[in-house]
Design an enzyme around this catalytic site. Sequence first.
Site, mmCIF file in Angstrom:
data_model
loop_
_atom_site.group_PDB
_atom_site.id
_atom_site.type_symbol
_atom_site.label_atom_id
_atom_site.label_comp_id
_atom_site.label_asym_id
_atom_site.label_seq_id
_atom_site.Cartn_x
_atom_site.Cartn_y
_atom_site.Cartn_z
ATOM 1 N N ASN A 89 -5.281 12.382 0.806
ATOM 2 C CA ASN A 89 -4.393 11.499 1.574
ATOM 3 C C ASN A 89 -5.260 10.724 2.561
ATOM 4 O OD1 ASN A 89 -1.637 10.603 2.144
ATOM 5 N ND2 ASN A 89 -1.900 11.574 4.130
ATOM 6 N N LYS A 90 -4.639 9.861 3.310
ATOM 7 C CA LYS A 90 -5.340 8.973 4.252
ATOM 8 C C LYS A 90 -6.395 9.711 5.070
ATOM 9 C CE LYS A 90 -5.135 5.536 4.481
ATOM 10 N NZ LYS A 90 -6.146 4.713 3.762
ATOM 11 N N ASP A 94 -1.994 10.816 -2.040
ATOM 12 C CA ASP A 94 -2.362 9.790 -3.031
ATOM 13 C C ASP A 94 -2.687 10.400 -4.379
ATOM 14 O OD1 ASP A 94 -2.750 8.242 -0.427
ATOM 15 O OD2 ASP A 94 -2.971 6.735 -2.012
ATOM 16 N N ARG A 113 -7.145 -0.188 -6.989
ATOM 17 C CA ARG A 113 -7.532 0.838 -6.015
ATOM 18 C C ARG A 113 -7.747 2.149 -6.781
ATOM 19 N NH1 ARG A 113 -4.252 1.164 -0.508
ATOM 20 N NH2 ARG A 113 -6.180 2.199 0.136
ATOM 21 N N ARG A 161 0.861 -1.179 0.000
ATOM 22 C CA ARG A 161 0.000 0.000 0.000
ATOM 23 C C ARG A 161 0.898 1.230 0.000
ATOM 24 N NH1 ARG A 161 2.455 2.014 3.661
ATOM 25 N NH2 ARG A 161 0.869 3.625 3.756
ATOM 26 N N GLY A 162 0.270 2.418 -0.139
ATOM 27 C CA GLY A 162 1.064 3.630 -0.313
ATOM 28 C C GLY A 162 1.152 3.905 -1.810
ATOM 29 N N ALA A 163 0.853 5.160 -2.195
ATOM 30 C CA ALA A 163 0.684 5.470 -3.620
ATOM 31 C C ALA A 163 1.880 5.057 -4.498
ATOM 32 C CB ALA A 163 0.358 6.955 -3.772
ATOM 33 N N GLN A 179 -2.040 2.350 9.973
ATOM 34 C CA GLN A 179 -0.735 2.440 9.286
ATOM 35 C C GLN A 179 0.300 3.172 10.147
ATOM 36 O OE1 GLN A 179 -3.678 3.031 7.865
ATOM 37 N NE2 GLN A 179 -3.700 2.567 5.692
HETATM 38 O O1 MRU Z 1 -4.482 3.173 2.233
HETATM 39 P P1 MRU Z 1 -2.991 3.393 2.119
HETATM 40 O O2 MRU Z 1 -2.228 2.836 3.258
HETATM 41 O O3 MRU Z 1 -2.482 2.963 0.767
HETATM 42 O O4 MRU Z 1 -2.845 4.974 2.181
HETATM 43 C C1 MRU Z 1 -1.560 5.514 2.052
HETATM 44 C C2 MRU Z 1 -1.480 6.977 2.261
HETATM 45 O O5 MRU Z 1 -2.466 7.645 2.499
HETATM 46 C C3 MRU Z 1 -0.117 7.599 2.087
HETATM 47 O O6 MRU Z 1 0.009 8.734 2.888
HETATM 48 C C4 MRU Z 1 0.071 8.016 0.607
HETATM 49 O O7 MRU Z 1 -0.207 6.947 -0.239
HETATM 50 C C5 MRU Z 1 1.438 8.527 0.347
HETATM 51 S S1 MRU Z 1 2.649 7.271 0.446
HETATM 52 C C6 MRU Z 1 4.163 7.927 0.098
#
Ligand code: MRU
Length: 330
Positions: free
Chosen positions: A229-230, A219, A82, A48-50, A178
């Site tokens: 973002n999250k 994201d 996603r 996970r993470g963009a 996270q």
């Molecule tokens: O649902 P996730 O864990 O994929 O969400 C991730 C985030 O919100 C991160 O902050 C974002 O992707 C940036 S990662 C460098």
Amino acid sequence: MTANVEPIRWRGDALELLDQRLLPREVHWVVCSDASAVARAIREMVVRGAPAIGVSAAYGIALASLRGDDVTAAAAELREARPTAVNLMWAVDRMLRARGGDLVAEADAIFREDVESNRRIGAFGAELLGEQTTILTHCNAGALATAGYGTALGVVRAAVEAGKRIAVFADETRPYLQGARLTAWELQQDGIDVTLITDNMAGHFFQQGQFDAVIVGADRIAANGDAANKIGTYTVAVLAHAHGVPFYVAAPVSTIDPDCANGTLIPIEERSADEVTSIGGKSIAPEGINVRHPAFDVTPARLISAIITDRGVLRAPFDESIRRALASQS
Ligand code: MRU
């Protein structure tokens, strides 16, 4: 300083992904031998993470090509894994443009360039921080969310490398935790000063003057600077604004979506009720309760002090600084 954790390993005929659902209790690698397995791993949050899901999708397409599978179908499946992180679509499109060439080499380049981007973000961002700084971060925008080093946590690493005394407060980041499971673990592995708080403690610590800056990832960033973002990031941005604390978004330019004019057009993923009604597999809510679970929120550009990119630090008016950054060469 290189991060001690890396979430993605290419093995020549398979992609290995560090199973982020099990961290920090267990270090286990999931082996993906085809594009569908990579898409499943993205959907189910193994990775996970963009930027990390973009890099993984790139290797998914390389796998489809190596196996002689239908690359167009693989691209469609990966793209739909996603909806919010635009790095996923960006990486898939880049791989499709490279069709006819060496797709493994292209995926390797996306991997390598992501780490290089993060190092540039880190260097630009570190200059914004004082010699002794306490940072609040939300979710995990670290090595685990990228090919390595991290965006928001890349800034932390670069500042530590520059000899600054950096302390990080990590929001636990309900519902998927996270912050508690990943950011706390990743920084601890590197010996960086980290303190875990629950999301609802942030206001109290702002009031106490605990934070010098907030740094989060993104994201998807719209053309006007609104940043998804999250879930919970918007709340932190409002608190930072109310307390006069700078709020920084750290992301590579591949997270900017010039086709999204503003944040209202960013698709927000809704995830399952289970992630809200249970913690670590243990139910905490009444059976059959109504649940909402938007996985992301949008922070309006007016609450963002600067966007730290791999092409420099962007400031308001963001529509202009973003246009200039996208037009410039890295
Ligand atoms: O649902 P996730 O864990 O994929 O969400 C991730 C985030 O919100 C991160 O902050 C974002 O992707 C940036 S990662 C460098």
